[in-house]
Write an enzyme that holds these catalytic residues in place. Structure first.
Site, short mmCIF file in Angstrom:
data_model
loop_
_atom_site.label_atom_id
_atom_site.label_comp_id
_atom_site.label_asym_id
_atom_site.label_seq_id
_atom_site.Cartn_x
_atom_site.Cartn_y
_atom_site.Cartn_z
CG ASP A 128 117.38 40.03 132.50
OD1 ASP A 128 118.21 39.20 131.86
OD2 ASP A 128 117.51 41.15 132.36
CG ASP A 162 121.57 44.15 132.74
OD1 ASP A 162 120.53 44.50 132.61
OD2 ASP A 162 121.67 43.03 133.14
CG HIS A 163 120.22 42.51 128.78
ND1 HIS A 163 120.58 41.13 128.54
CD2 HIS A 163 119.78 42.85 129.67
CE1 HIS A 163 120.02 40.57 129.40
NE2 HIS A 163 120.37 41.55 130.56
CG HIS A 204 112.66 40.83 132.27
ND1 HIS A 204 112.97 41.21 133.59
CD2 HIS A 204 114.31 41.89 131.72
CE1 HIS A 204 114.18 41.82 133.65
NE2 HIS A 204 114.98 42.41 132.60
CG HIS A 252 116.51 46.37 131.63
ND1 HIS A 252 116.28 45.07 132.47
CD2 HIS A 252 115.32 47.02 131.47
CE1 HIS A 252 114.65 45.26 132.72
NE2 HIS A 252 114.67 46.62 132.29
CG HIS A 276 121.78 37.93 134.58
ND1 HIS A 276 122.32 39.08 134.80
CD2 HIS A 276 120.66 38.96 133.46
CE1 HIS A 276 121.73 40.52 134.42
NE2 HIS A 276 120.87 39.74 133.73
CG HIS A 331 115.76 42.87 127.75
ND1 HIS A 331 116.64 42.58 127.95
CD2 HIS A 331 115.51 43.97 129.21
CE1 HIS A 331 117.25 42.09 128.88
NE2 HIS A 331 116.67 42.80 130.10
FE FE Z 1 119.85 41.40 133.08
ZN ZN Z 2 117.04 42.93 131.56
#
Ligand code: FE
Ligand code: ZN
Length: 255
Positions: free
Chosen positions: A134, A61-62, A115, A59, A172, A57
């Protein structure tokens, strides 16, 4: 023929990075790009060269490390269209039912909106592996930043339909707090109680609780149990799967 190898490592605050390596062809994919420098050094330490990026996805942090991985390696990027929100468009945009090949290994794409609206999961049925980003966590699920409870429930229901022995790589390490919350809504679930004890022991020694399995999560994860009559009654929505899921998710947001 030997299957692909998964190398998992912690990065950023509580993310996991994953490298998937096919020994027969030498091809290596990074699942998402939480921390480009760390991912490149983990690959180099094994003598692996990253040839593909598989995004779940958009985001940061991805997908935030995509540009650095591509400029260092020339890797091809695969992912949902929404990745363009923070960077270049993927070389190949993926949809439900598509397949991605890494050497001799094949992943099937499962769309899991909730998400984010474009979130996808990579399932390797021949190797009993799923990279779930996530969407699903050990004893938890992702926050509903973009989708509705009904969409997220449908997404989790698709993951619930995978074989019980599917090894689930979540992005995570949230499991200790997820376990505390799960016990607050499903305290009489013996599978959950045993699982939570195991989590406490592992985290005390700084051992990861990822990966998990679909079978284990089906028995203990309250977000996969919204159709369980005891859980439905406890949160006040008997017979209503989506209302139960929405209520459990709301309670977790406030926990
Ligand atoms: Fe994440
Ligand atoms: Zn995420």
């Amino acid at each position: 023929m030997a299957g692909p190898i998964v190398h998992m490592f912690p990065c950023l605050k509580d993310n996991y990075g994953f490298l998937l390596h096919d020994p027969a062809t030498g091809e290596t994919a990074t699942i998402d790009t939480p921390d480009a420098a760390k991912i490149l050094s983990e690959a180099a330490a094994r003598g692996w060269t990253i040839t593909q990026v598989w995004n779940t996805h958009w985001h940061p942090d991805h997908a935030g490390g995509n540009a650095d991985i591509v400029s260092a390696t020339g890797a091809k990027v695969f992912g949902p269209e929404e990745v363009t929100r923070i960077g270049a468009a993927p070389d190949r945009i993926l949809h439900e039912g598509d397949t991605v090949k890494l050497g001799n290994a094949t992943a099937q794409i499962i769309e899991t909106p909730g998400h984010t609206l474009g979130h996808i999961v990579y399932h390797l049925p021949d190797h009993h592996i799923a990279f779930v980003g996530d969407t699903l966590f050990a004893l938890g699920c992702g926050r509903l930043f973009e989708g509705t409870p009904g969409q997220m429930w449908d997404s989790l229901d698709k993951l619930r339909a995978l074989p019980d022995d599917t090894v689930v790589y979540c992005a995570h390490e949230y499991t200790a707090s997820n376990a505390a919350f799960a016990l607050s809504v499903d305290a009489k679930n013996a599978d959950l109680v045993g699982y939570a004890e195991d989590v406490t022991k592992k985290r005390a020694k700084d051992i990861p609780t990822v990966p998990t399995t679909i079978g284990r999560e089906k028995r203990a994860n309250p977000f996969l149990r919204a159709d369980n009559p005891q859980l439905q009654a406890f949160v006040g929505h008997p017979g209503d799967v989506v209302a139960t899921f929405a209520e459990v998710r709301e309670r977790k947001n406030r926990f």
